[in-house]
Write a protein that holds these residues in place. Structure first.
Motif, short mmCIF file in Angstrom:
data_model
loop_
_atom_site.label_atom_id
_atom_site.label_comp_id
_atom_site.label_asym_id
_atom_site.label_seq_id
_atom_site.Cartn_x
_atom_site.Cartn_y
_atom_site.Cartn_z
N THR A 194 0.70 -0.99 -0.02
CA THR A 194 0.02 0.21 -0.23
C THR A 194 0.88 1.29 -0.13
N LEU A 195 1.98 1.14 0.77
CA LEU A 195 2.82 2.46 0.87
C LEU A 195 3.28 2.75 -0.33
N GLY A 196 3.87 1.63 -1.10
CA GLY A 196 4.45 1.97 -2.52
C GLY A 196 3.50 2.45 -3.40
N LYS A 197 2.26 1.91 -3.33
CA LYS A 197 1.10 2.34 -4.36
C LYS A 197 0.76 3.85 -4.27
N ARG A 198 0.74 4.12 -2.93
CA ARG A 198 0.40 5.49 -2.67
C ARG A 198 1.24 6.52 -3.00
N LEU A 199 2.65 6.18 -3.40
CA LEU A 199 3.63 7.04 -3.74
C LEU A 199 4.10 6.92 -5.17
N TYR A 200 3.65 5.92 -5.78
CA TYR A 200 3.87 6.10 -7.35
C TYR A 200 2.62 5.60 -8.28
N LEU A 201 1.65 5.42 -7.75
CA LEU A 201 0.41 4.79 -8.61
C LEU A 201 -0.54 6.07 -9.00
N GLU A 284 -1.32 12.94 -12.28
CA GLU A 284 -1.53 13.06 -10.63
C GLU A 284 -1.54 11.71 -9.81
N LEU A 285 -1.04 11.70 -8.99
CA LEU A 285 -1.05 10.48 -8.10
C LEU A 285 -2.16 10.12 -7.69
N ALA A 286 -2.65 8.67 -7.70
CA ALA A 286 -4.00 8.24 -7.38
C ALA A 286 -4.46 8.70 -5.90
N VAL A 287 -3.52 8.84 -5.04
CA VAL A 287 -3.80 9.33 -3.59
C VAL A 287 -4.54 10.45 -3.65
N ASN A 288 -4.13 11.70 -4.70
CA ASN A 288 -4.37 12.79 -4.81
C ASN A 288 -6.05 12.86 -5.25
N HIS A 316 -14.07 2.84 -6.24
CA HIS A 316 -13.81 1.20 -6.16
C HIS A 316 -12.33 0.91 -6.65
N ASP A 317 -11.58 1.58 -7.49
CA ASP A 317 -10.29 1.42 -8.08
C ASP A 317 -9.44 1.75 -6.78
N LEU A 318 -9.82 2.78 -6.13
CA LEU A 318 -8.56 2.97 -5.09
C LEU A 318 -8.75 2.02 -4.11
N ILE A 319 -10.04 1.53 -3.53
CA ILE A 319 -10.16 0.40 -2.67
C ILE A 319 -9.56 -0.55 -3.17
#
Length: 324
Positions: A194-201, A284-288, A316-319
């Motif tokens: 999860t941490l990695g995805k928040r930073l690059y996805l 943009e990052l997905a977390v944004n 739902h994609d983010l979840i």
């Protein structure tokens, strides 16, 4: 082992936390020239930081190694007992050796230290006694002295290991800032989880999972419903004949229209669309995107490539990707 006696568990836990917090606070007075020089040397080091220790200090050493590696400073763990039985061979010419010990007098440490010094490597001591063998032998000393262990017998390493851990974190954070290590750099070392995805996805990575729903300004109500249903995102963009974004229609918009008992005959997209929809650039990052959805209490955003509509990113994609 003696029979258990009555204790106030909450009081004991609170006292433990208080003692360890005091130990951490006392470290501030030990941030001195040796600490500053150690950070500078590690930042300039062409080799690695070899961190060693024995017992509980060895466990702390492994955690500090993990923190340094994940934040851009190459590090490796060497158990002090194994070092004097062959593992010393892992120490290279340009490495800095950080030796962690509460007492600085452990037999394994006393054997190891002269060997490291014979190799010519810089030796840094993280030690709880400034007058110990280890402290006297090292070029630089990081003082982690504590007044009292949290253990009621003042024996089990508790406050002292906490102090070591925090001193290691202080080293790592100073190196992060000194090297200008960014979140993008961090993502390179954390591609999984999860941490990695928040930073690059990115938004683009998720909007590509779906075909972009779209209708024209003059599309009929039936066409709108079919498009929303077939793409299964609960939304469709509305475009003009030139392909420019004009608005958005959600399944909620459809329900609200029907609740008003409006005659659906002759209804087109331009009659029920919402203008100025919430959108985000696909780079943009997905977390944004998640933050925007939370801010506006919505479940989807339009993904844009410049001024052009590219697709939809859904909550739902983010979840599914574990971003939430």
């Amino acid at each position: 082992m003696k029979q258990q006696t009555s204790v106030n568990i909450r009081e004991t836990a609170t006292r433990t936390i208080g003692l360890e917090a005091a130990a951490i606070r006392s470290l501030e007075q030990y941030i001195d020239d040796d600490f500053e020089r150690t950070v500078e040397l590690i930042a300039q080091c062409e080799g690695r930081v070899v961190i060693t220790g024995i017992g509980k200090s060895a466990a702390i050493a492994q955690k500090i190694v993990a923190t340094l590696n994940s934040t851009g400073t190459p590090a490796i763990f060497m158990h002090a007992a194994d070092a004097i039985h062959g593992d010393l061979g892992m120490v290279r010419e340009n490495d800095i050796v950080l030796c962690i010990s509460k007492s600085g007098e452990s037999p394994e440490i006393k054997v190891l230290v002269p060997l490291v010094k014979n190799f010519g490597n810089t030796l840094v001591a993280m030690v709880g006694k400034k007058d110990s063998f280890l402290a006297r032998s090292a070029q630089f000393v990081l003082n982690t002295s504590v007044e009292q262990e949290a253990c009621p017998n003042n024996l089990a390493p508790t406050s002292s290991t906490t102090a070591q851990l925090v001193m290691g974190d202080a080293l790592a954070v100073c190196l992060i800032e000194l090297k200008g290590f960014t979140a993008a750099d961090f993502a390179k070392f954390h591609p999984g989880g999860t941490l990695g995805k928040r930073l690059y996805l990115k938004v683009e990575d998720l909007r590509k999972l779906h075909e972009a729903p779209k209708v024209k300004l003059n599309s009929s109500l039936r066409e709108i419903i079919v498009e929303i249903s077939s793409k299964m995102l609960g939304v469709t963009a509305v475009l003009d004949d030139a392909g420019q974004l004009m608005g958005i229609i959600t399944d909620g918009d459809l329900r609200r229209m029907l609740e008003k008992n409006i005659d659906p005959q002759g209804i087109t997209a331009k009659d029920i669309m919402s203008v100025n929809p919430k959108a985000i650039q696909e780079e943009e990052l997905a977390v944004n995107a998640l933050e925007m959805m939370r801010q506006y209490d919505i479940t989807q955003l339009l993904a844009m490539r410049g001024d052009h509509y590219a697709g939809i990113i859904h909550l739902h994609d983010l979840i599914r990707e574990g971003i939430i």
